[in-house]
Structures are given as structure tokens and as C-alpha cells.
Design a protein around this motif. Structure first.
Motif, PDB file in Angstrom:
ATOM      1  N   ASP A  37       0.834  -1.199   0.000  1.00  0.00           N
ATOM      2  CA  ASP A  37       0.000   0.000   0.000  1.00  0.00           C
ATOM      3  C   ASP A  37       0.872   1.254   0.000  1.00  0.00           C
ATOM      4  O   ASP A  37       0.554   2.260  -0.635  1.00  0.00           O
ATOM      5  N   ALA A  38       1.987   1.194   0.717  1.00  0.00           N
ATOM      6  CA  ALA A  38       2.895   2.344   0.814  1.00  0.00           C
ATOM      7  C   ALA A  38       3.887   2.372  -0.349  1.00  0.00           C
ATOM      8  O   ALA A  38       4.809   3.187  -0.363  1.00  0.00           O
ATOM      9  N   THR A  39       3.690   1.466  -1.314  1.00  0.00           N
ATOM     10  CA  THR A  39       4.639   1.260  -2.425  1.00  0.00           C
ATOM     11  C   THR A  39       6.099   1.257  -1.956  1.00  0.00           C
ATOM     12  O   THR A  39       6.978   1.854  -2.568  1.00  0.00           O
ATOM     13  N   ASP A  40       6.329   0.560  -0.854  1.00  0.00           N
ATOM     14  CA  ASP A  40       7.688   0.379  -0.339  1.00  0.00           C
ATOM     15  C   ASP A  40       8.211  -0.944  -0.903  1.00  0.00           C
ATOM     16  O   ASP A  40       7.978  -2.011  -0.352  1.00  0.00           O
TER      17      ASP A  40
END
Length: 158
Positions: A37-40
């Protein structure tokens, strides 16, 4: 650590230990969802490797130590779980491919979390309660040792 200080007075049940491991898997998957979701990408890759190995290890312990005993007690129930395990492995392959190619959809991971929860419930019903009555002491101990060894290996390494 406290893990080693189990007194014979309070033996841990197969059900408690395996449900705790399912909980650990769900927590890892929730962390993975947050990372996606955090594009980590770095965290996503790391958590995926950890989750994939943990879940495959869990399935293997069940298939080695518990499902063979269930097959003798109730072949139909055992076959249901073997099918579910096959499905889960297929999903792991698909999700792993999607994650590695940065095409993973949050929705797909959420669906998998739901599937995993449903699988936990069928194992609780079909396998863990059954194992408690069917496994002898030696079988019970090796199942617990196998799942605990797996659970201990993923302590944060600082």
C-alpha cells in the motif's frame, strides 16, 4: 528465552501452537499489505520472502506430521486439506510472480488473507482437534518441535 522454559505441568496443545502460527502468518501478510500500500518495494520484497518461506514451512509441517495421521482417521477430511494446501501453494506462486514484477494488486493480497483465514478455520475443525486425539506423544512432540523451530527462526535479527 521463555520458549525453552516450558514446564511439563503446562504442555502446550497442538491446537494452540498451530493457531498461534496461523496468527503469525496473518500478521506477516498484514504487514506485507501495508508495505504494498505504501509502495515500499524494499519492504514488500523482504516481507514476501519471509511470508512465503513461513507459510510453506507451516504447510510442510502439517503434511509431514499431522495429515498422514488424519488420513487414517478420516481420509475425506485429509483430502480436503491436501486440496486446500495445493490451492494455497498455487496462490503463493501467482502472488510471488506479481510481487516480483511489481504488478501485485492489493485486492489480490486481501483476497488471499481471507482465503488463509478460511483455511485456518477448516484446519482448526478438521485437523487440530483431530490431531489432539490421534497423535501419540512422540508424534505430538515432533509436530510441536517442527512448528516451534520454524517459529523461532524468524525472530528479528536486529
Amino acid at each position: 528465552s521463555l520458549m525453552h522454559a516450558q514446564t511439563p505441568a503446562a504442555p502446550i496443545s497442538i491446537r494452540d501452537r498451530f493457531l498461534a502460527d496461523h496468527h503469525r502468518l496473518e500478521v506477516l501478510l498484514a504487514e506485507l499489505l501495508a508495505a504494498i500500500d505504501a509502495t515500499d518495494r524494499e519492504a514488500t520484497a523482504r516481507l514476501w520472502i519471509e511470508f512465503d518461506a513461513a507459510l510453506l514451512g507451516h504447510l510442510e509441517v502439517e503434511e509431514t506430521h499431522m495429515i498422514p495421521v488424519l488420513l487414517r482417521a478420516s481420509e475425506r477430511d485429509a483430502r480436503v486439506l491436501i486440496q486446500e494446501h495445493r490451492h494455497i501453494r498455487r496462490r503463493l506462486t501467482e502472488l510471488g510472480d506479481a510481487i516480483r514484477s511489481n504488478l501485485v494488486r492489493l485486492e489480490a493480497v486481501r483476497d488471499f488473507l481471507d482465503e488463509l483465514r478460511a483455511h485456518t478455520q477448516s484446519e482448526d475443525r478438521l485437523l487440530y482437534k483431530e490431531a489432539a486425539t490421534q497423535l501419540d506423544e512422540t508424534q505430538r512432540t515432533s509436530a510441536l518441535d517442527a512448528i516451534s523451530a520454524d517459529g523461532l527462526s524468524d525472530n528479528p535479527k536486529g
